[in-house]
Design an enzyme around this catalytic site. Structure first.
Site, PDB file in Angstrom:
ATOM      1  N   ARG A 252      -2.235   0.814  -3.561  1.00  0.00           N
ATOM      2  CA  ARG A 252      -2.211  -0.145  -4.684  1.00  0.00           C
ATOM      3  C   ARG A 252      -2.850   0.504  -5.909  1.00  0.00           C
ATOM      4  NH1 ARG A 252      -6.341  -3.312  -5.096  1.00  0.00           N
ATOM      5  NH2 ARG A 252      -6.384  -3.966  -2.926  1.00  0.00           N
TER       6      ARG A 252
ATOM      7  N   TYR B 129      12.583 -13.236 -24.782  1.00  0.00           N
ATOM      8  CA  TYR B 129      13.245 -13.451 -23.487  1.00  0.00           C
ATOM      9  C   TYR B 129      12.698 -14.754 -22.879  1.00  0.00           C
ATOM     10  CZ  TYR B 129      13.974 -12.973 -18.481  1.00  0.00           C
ATOM     11  OH  TYR B 129      14.297 -13.219 -17.167  1.00  0.00           O
TER      12      TYR B 129
ATOM     13  N   ASP C 163       8.115  -5.508 -26.675  1.00  0.00           N
ATOM     14  CA  ASP C 163       8.982  -5.408 -25.500  1.00  0.00           C
ATOM     15  C   ASP C 163      10.190  -4.576 -25.920  1.00  0.00           C
ATOM     16  OD1 ASP C 163      10.991  -5.790 -23.612  1.00  0.00           O
ATOM     17  OD2 ASP C 163      10.291  -7.797 -23.078  1.00  0.00           O
TER      18      ASP C 163
ATOM     19  N   LYS D 134      16.290  -2.752 -16.413  1.00  0.00           N
ATOM     20  CA  LYS D 134      17.424  -2.638 -17.326  1.00  0.00           C
ATOM     21  C   LYS D 134      17.770  -1.161 -17.570  1.00  0.00           C
ATOM     22  CE  LYS D 134      17.169  -7.131 -17.384  1.00  0.00           C
ATOM     23  NZ  LYS D 134      15.830  -7.533 -17.048  1.00  0.00           N
TER      24      LYS D 134
END
Ligand SMILES: Cc1ncc(COP(=O)(O)O)c(C=O)c1O
Length: 380
Positions: free
Chosen positions: A46, A98, A170, A195
């Site tokens: 992690r 978004y 973003d 994306k």
């Protein structure tokens, strides 16, 4: 080195143990230590994993940043950035983010004492007017989804800097190949790697890239403490994807422009929103800020019936949410990506019932145009 060279080589040196030219998928949760406190730089996956670390180095370089952090999704990346803030802080955000980001802000983070003002960030003076004494962050997307409005990153960065406020961008719609917000003065870049960075529609992921050492240290702490990390296989898929990012973005831009020009000439199409067209109200700013116009566009068919006819008739374009893959996706923002935005607000933003969005892929563009041509013929 140039962008394409960096994309292929940074973080992706041959594996020191075997010489493998491809970074291995280190599918492990922990790392054996030789003795107490003596290890090879990795303790627990992690905190850090070599495959993820390779991707993080790569993305940091591509965005022109000093440090990158990979998260389980674009939303996990945005959420990590928001946890840089404290209860009582105020955020100025773009009015057309978004939908998932707006949902995170309004339906999750509001309950933790953050407050938000939504403004049209295309007008930098409006951003400045919305600032309050407790504003700590400006959060923008440029271009916006799906009407492709563009914010002048450098102008907003100047405002942020003069008030000691962070600017987060973003950059999902552009990818670092087409736009590098840190170069224009932004402090934080966020991606849904789902994306263009992945580019092949086969993984969900997110990333944050920063330049400032103190910000990087805090994000490293948050990434480990909150734990929404990207797994090794998904990191590997993005590493593979970015190797062709430069080529893909060039082709997305070429195809995007050809499709936009075709649509603009079509008698049944009322408007085309695409920054590469001269008719785009911010075409000049787009040319200054972006290396190319990209593969995202939307067009107005005039009514819900017309939009439905087109969406039902396409054969090569796939009706689906998401964007940025090699294959062309077509969608209906009002009922899909922006369904959670109230109808009145959608109207204000120009997200009409007749608006259709395209994520133009890298297929042969003649095939895409032929498909759209036969689909538009279905409008009666
Ligand atoms: C601009 C933008 N930012 C963030 C996200 C969220 O990313 P993810 O779906 O990887 O959580 C999306 C998803 O569509 C997006 O389009």
């Amino acid at each position: 080195m140039g962008f394409a060279t960096d994309a292929i080589h940074i973080g992706q040196e041959p594996d020191p143990a075997t010489g493998a030219i491809i970074v291995p998928i280190y599918q492990t949760s922990t790392f054996v230590q030789e003795e107490l406190g003596k290890h090879k730089g990795y303790e627990y996956a992690r905190t850090s994993n070599p495959t993820r670390a390779a991707l993080e180095r790569n993305l940091a370089r591509l965005e022109g940043g000093a440090a990158g952090f990979a998260f389980a999704s674009g939303m996990a990346a945005a959420n990590a950035v928001m946890t840089l803030l404290k209860a009582g802080d105020h955020v100025v955000a773009g009015h057309n983010l978004y939908g998932g980001t707006y949902r995170l802000f309004e339906r999750v983070l509001g309950d933790f004492g953050l407050s938000f003002s939504y403004v049209n960030t295309c007008r930098p003076d409006g951003v400045e007017a919305a600032l309050r004494p407790n504003t700590r962050l400006i959060f923008i997307e440029t271009p916006t989804n799906p009407v492709m409005e563009i914010t002048d990153i450098a102008a907003v960065a100047r405002i942020a800097r003069s008030h000691g406020i962070l600017l987060a961008v973003d950059n999902t719609f552009m990818s670092p190949y087409l736009q590098r917000p840190l170069d224009h003065g932004a402090d934080i870049v966020i991606h849904s790697t789902t994306k263009y960075l992945n580019g092949h529609s086969d993984g969900v992921g997110g990333a944050v890239i920063v330049n400032d050492a103190a910000l990087a240290e805090r994000l490293r702490f948050i990434q480990n403490a909150a734990g929404a990390v990207l797994g090794p296989f998904d990191s590997w898929l993005v590493l593979r994807g970015v190797k062709t990012l430069a080529l893909r973005m060039e082709q997305h831009s070429r195809n995007g422009l050809a499709v936009a020009e075709y649509l603009e000439r079509h008698p049944r199409v009322k408007t085309v929103h695409y920054p590469g067209l001269r008719s785009h109200p911010q075409h000049e700013l787009a040319q200054r800020q972006m290396r190319g116009p990209g593969g995202m566009l939307s067009f107005e068919t005039g009514s819900l019936e017309n939009a439905k006819a087109v969406l039902k008739s396409v054969r090569l374009c796939s009706l689906a949410e998401s964007l940025g893959g090699v294959e062309t996706l077509i969608s209906h923002p009002a009922s899909m990506t922006h369904a959670s935005v109230p109808p009145e607000r959608r109207r204000q933003l120009g997200i009409t019932d007749g608006l259709v969005r395209l994520s133009v892929g890298i297929e042969d563009v003649d095939d895409l145009i032929a498909d759209l041509d036969q689909a538009l013929a279905a409008i009666t």
